[in-house]
Design a protein around this motif. Structure first.
Motif, PDB file in Angstrom:
ATOM      1  N   SER A 102     -12.695  -1.516  -5.213  1.00 61.07           N
ATOM      2  CA  SER A 102     -13.564  -1.365  -3.965  1.00 61.07           C
ATOM      3  C   SER A 102     -13.745   0.329  -3.895  1.00 61.07           C
ATOM      4  N   LYS A 103     -14.824   0.748  -3.646  1.00 61.65           N
ATOM      5  CA  LYS A 103     -14.857   2.212  -3.486  1.00 61.65           C
ATOM      6  C   LYS A 103     -13.886   2.629  -2.195  1.00 61.65           C
ATOM      7  N   TYR A 104     -13.849   1.446  -1.233  1.00 59.20           N
ATOM      8  CA  TYR A 104     -13.220   1.856  -0.049  1.00 59.20           C
ATOM      9  C   TYR A 104     -11.727   2.035  -0.341  1.00 59.20           C
ATOM     10  N   ASN A 105     -11.221   1.309  -1.619  1.00 55.92           N
ATOM     11  CA  ASN A 105      -9.806   1.814  -1.846  1.00 55.92           C
ATOM     12  C   ASN A 105      -9.471   2.828  -2.822  1.00 55.92           C
ATOM     13  N   GLN A 106     -10.619   3.362  -3.164  1.00 54.03           N
ATOM     14  CA  GLN A 106     -10.593   4.352  -4.104  1.00 54.03           C
ATOM     15  C   GLN A 106      -9.226   5.315  -3.825  1.00 54.03           C
ATOM     16  N   ALA A 107      -9.488   5.845  -2.566  1.00 62.08           N
ATOM     17  CA  ALA A 107      -8.263   6.912  -2.335  1.00 62.08           C
ATOM     18  C   ALA A 107      -6.985   6.483  -2.447  1.00 62.08           C
ATOM     19  N   ASN A 108      -6.840   5.132  -2.112  1.00 62.73           N
ATOM     20  CA  ASN A 108      -5.623   4.320  -2.130  1.00 62.73           C
ATOM     21  C   ASN A 108      -5.016   3.756  -3.569  1.00 62.73           C
ATOM     22  N   ALA A 109      -6.078   4.072  -4.621  1.00 60.70           N
ATOM     23  CA  ALA A 109      -5.863   3.285  -5.898  1.00 60.70           C
ATOM     24  C   ALA A 109      -4.620   3.599  -6.545  1.00 60.70           C
ATOM     25  N   ASN A 110      -3.822   4.550  -6.388  1.00 56.83           N
ATOM     26  CA  ASN A 110      -2.625   4.648  -6.966  1.00 56.83           C
ATOM     27  C   ASN A 110      -1.841   3.776  -6.669  1.00 56.83           C
ATOM     28  N   LYS A 111      -1.520   3.521  -5.242  1.00 56.05           N
ATOM     29  CA  LYS A 111      -0.660   2.610  -4.720  1.00 56.05           C
ATOM     30  C   LYS A 111      -0.848   1.246  -5.111  1.00 56.05           C
ATOM     31  N   LEU A 112      -2.350   0.940  -5.052  1.00 58.31           N
ATOM     32  CA  LEU A 112      -2.624  -0.461  -5.170  1.00 58.31           C
ATOM     33  C   LEU A 112      -2.385  -0.762  -6.785  1.00 58.31           C
ATOM     34  N   PHE A 113      -2.707   0.236  -7.543  1.00 59.33           N
ATOM     35  CA  PHE A 113      -2.383  -0.394  -8.895  1.00 59.33           C
ATOM     36  C   PHE A 113      -0.863  -0.294  -9.308  1.00 59.33           C
ATOM     37  N   LYS A 114      -0.001   0.455  -8.440  1.00 50.64           N
ATOM     38  CA  LYS A 114       1.354   0.294  -8.673  1.00 50.64           C
ATOM     39  C   LYS A 114       1.826  -1.041  -8.100  1.00 50.64           C
ATOM     40  N   ASP A 115       1.452  -1.480  -7.190  1.00 48.34           N
ATOM     41  CA  ASP A 115       1.591  -2.695  -6.617  1.00 48.34           C
ATOM     42  C   ASP A 115       1.442  -3.834  -7.538  1.00 48.34           C
ATOM     43  N   TRP A 116      -0.019  -3.787  -8.318  1.00 47.05           N
ATOM     44  CA  TRP A 116      -0.526  -4.609  -9.036  1.00 47.05           C
ATOM     45  C   TRP A 116       0.494  -4.777 -10.227  1.00 47.05           C
ATOM     46  N   TYR A 117       0.836  -3.675 -10.791  1.00 46.77           N
ATOM     47  CA  TYR A 117       1.554  -3.586 -12.001  1.00 46.77           C
ATOM     48  C   TYR A 117       3.031  -4.304 -11.819  1.00 46.77           C
ATOM     49  N   LYS A 118       3.505  -4.076 -10.626  1.00 48.22           N
ATOM     50  CA  LYS A 118       4.857  -4.232 -10.380  1.00 48.22           C
ATOM     51  C   LYS A 118       4.848  -5.856 -10.132  1.00 48.22           C
ATOM     52  N   SER A 119       3.699  -6.388  -9.577  1.00 56.38           N
ATOM     53  CA  SER A 119       3.838  -7.798  -9.415  1.00 56.38           C
ATOM     54  C   SER A 119       3.602  -8.677 -10.839  1.00 56.38           C
ATOM     55  N   LYS A 120       2.728  -8.064 -11.634  1.00 54.43           N
ATOM     56  CA  LYS A 120       2.425  -8.513 -13.042  1.00 54.43           C
ATOM     57  C   LYS A 120       3.886  -8.418 -13.836  1.00 54.43           C
ATOM     58  N   ALA A 121       4.566  -7.460 -13.475  1.00 56.26           N
ATOM     59  CA  ALA A 121       5.764  -7.348 -14.271  1.00 56.26           C
ATOM     60  C   ALA A 121       6.859  -8.051 -13.822  1.00 56.26           C
ATOM     61  N   ILE A 122       6.801  -8.667 -12.749  1.00 55.71           N
ATOM     62  CA  ILE A 122       7.995  -9.593 -12.493  1.00 55.71           C
ATOM     63  C   ILE A 122       7.348 -11.150 -12.855  1.00 55.71           C
ATOM     64  N   GLU A 123       5.874 -11.329 -12.596  1.00 50.88           N
ATOM     65  CA  GLU A 123       5.550 -12.572 -13.010  1.00 50.88           C
ATOM     66  C   GLU A 123       5.776 -12.751 -14.567  1.00 50.88           C
ATOM     67  N   LYS A 124       5.645 -11.693 -15.113  1.00 50.69           N
ATOM     68  CA  LYS A 124       5.666 -11.806 -16.827  1.00 50.69           C
ATOM     69  C   LYS A 124       7.195 -11.878 -17.321  1.00 50.69           C
ATOM     70  N   ILE A 125       7.936 -11.115 -16.862  1.00 53.99           N
ATOM     71  CA  ILE A 125       9.164 -10.864 -17.145  1.00 53.99           C
ATOM     72  C   ILE A 125      10.216 -12.042 -16.743  1.00 53.99           C
ATOM     73  N   LYS A 126      10.028 -12.603 -15.595  1.00 50.84           N
ATOM     74  CA  LYS A 126      10.997 -13.650 -15.309  1.00 50.84           C
ATOM     75  C   LYS A 126      11.171 -14.653 -16.151  1.00 50.84           C
ATOM     76  N   PRO A 127      10.024 -15.647 -16.461  1.00 56.39           N
ATOM     77  CA  PRO A 127       9.949 -16.285 -17.475  1.00 56.39           C
ATOM     78  C   PRO A 127      10.487 -16.190 -18.762  1.00 56.39           C
ATOM     79  N   ILE A 128      10.387 -14.937 -19.524  1.00 56.93           N
ATOM     80  CA  ILE A 128      10.763 -14.362 -20.670  1.00 56.93           C
ATOM     81  C   ILE A 128      12.132 -14.184 -20.527  1.00 56.93           C
TER      82      ILE A 128
END
Ligand SMILES: [Zn+2]
Length: 224
Positions: A102-128
């Motif tokens: 959302s445009k409301y989150n644009q200023a906060n995007a750096n943190k949002l994406f970092k959190d998103w990538y981290k959660s995906k990383a754990i989700e993918k790496i665990k089963p492997i």
């Protein structure tokens, strides 16, 4: 000058010192070599170590060059996806063949994406990790996703595995390779021929992953 370093003992005749990309000093020594002797070796290399440790250019992280505007692309599992900024107040990061915030989150995007990538990383790496630990017959304690900037993964003597969240930007076969690499270190602590044999039995085409990391290592060092 006091240096912090990690000692790796193995059946070898000579000692070697290396400085890893994250500036960690690794000393590989023959089994049974005294701490005093190891310290002497370290001190004899003081000048060389200081030069390596102060070599800023090589070790400096790159700042993120993303502005988080529509049309920019972000890499995930080896593919580029477009970013779309929407007017609605959507929560967090939505991923649906493209990234939406959302445009409301644009200023906060750096943190949002970092959190998103981290959660995906754990989700993918665990089963492997679970799968290949079983294949290799090794046990590990915990998997942690970390902020380390210069390495893709590491393992502690206690059996904890640490992975750089940025690895999730790489294709799946590269993520698999990084996991197998760290798990293989639970058997062989060095990069000996035996070590690479263990890796290649699990992943016969691991060279391709190594090559990918070599070619694209830089993009994994920036945040997005
Ligand atoms: Zn290694």
């Amino acid at each position: 000058m006091e240096f912090n370093y990690t000692i790796i003992y193995s059946k070898r005749k000579t000692a070697t010192i290396s400085v890893e990309r994250d500036r960690e000093i690794i000393v590989r020594v023959p089994e049974g070599l005294s701490k005093k002797k190891i310290n002497e070796i370290i001190l004899s290399k003081e000048k060389w170590l200081l030069e390596k440790l102060n070599h800023n250019q090589k070790y400096n992280p790159h700042p993120s060059n993303k502005e988080f505007v529509s049309g920019e692309t972000l890499i995930y599992l080896g593919r580029n996806y477009q970013l779309q900024i929407v007017q609605k107040p959507v929560q967090n990061v939505v991923f649906d063949r493209r990234f939406i915030i959302s445009k409301y989150n644009q200023a906060n995007a750096n943190k949002l994406f970092k959190d998103w990538y981290k959660s995906k990383a754990i989700e993918k790496i665990k089963p492997i990790t679970k799968k290949y630990a079983k294949h290799l017959g090794v046990e590990y304690k915990e998997i942690k996703i970390s902020e380390m900037k210069y390495r893709w993964g590491s393992c502690t003597k206690g059996g904890n595995l640490l992975f750089n969240w940025r690895i999730i930007k790489a294709p799946s076969y590269v993520v698999e390779y990084v996991v197998v690499h760290e798990l293989a270190h639970l058997i062989e602590h060095n990069h000996s021929e035996d070590f690479w044999n263990i890796v290649s039995i699990q992943l016969p085409n691991f060279d391709k992953a190594k090559e990918w990391l070599k070619q694209n290592g830089e993009i994994l060092e920036i945040d997005f």
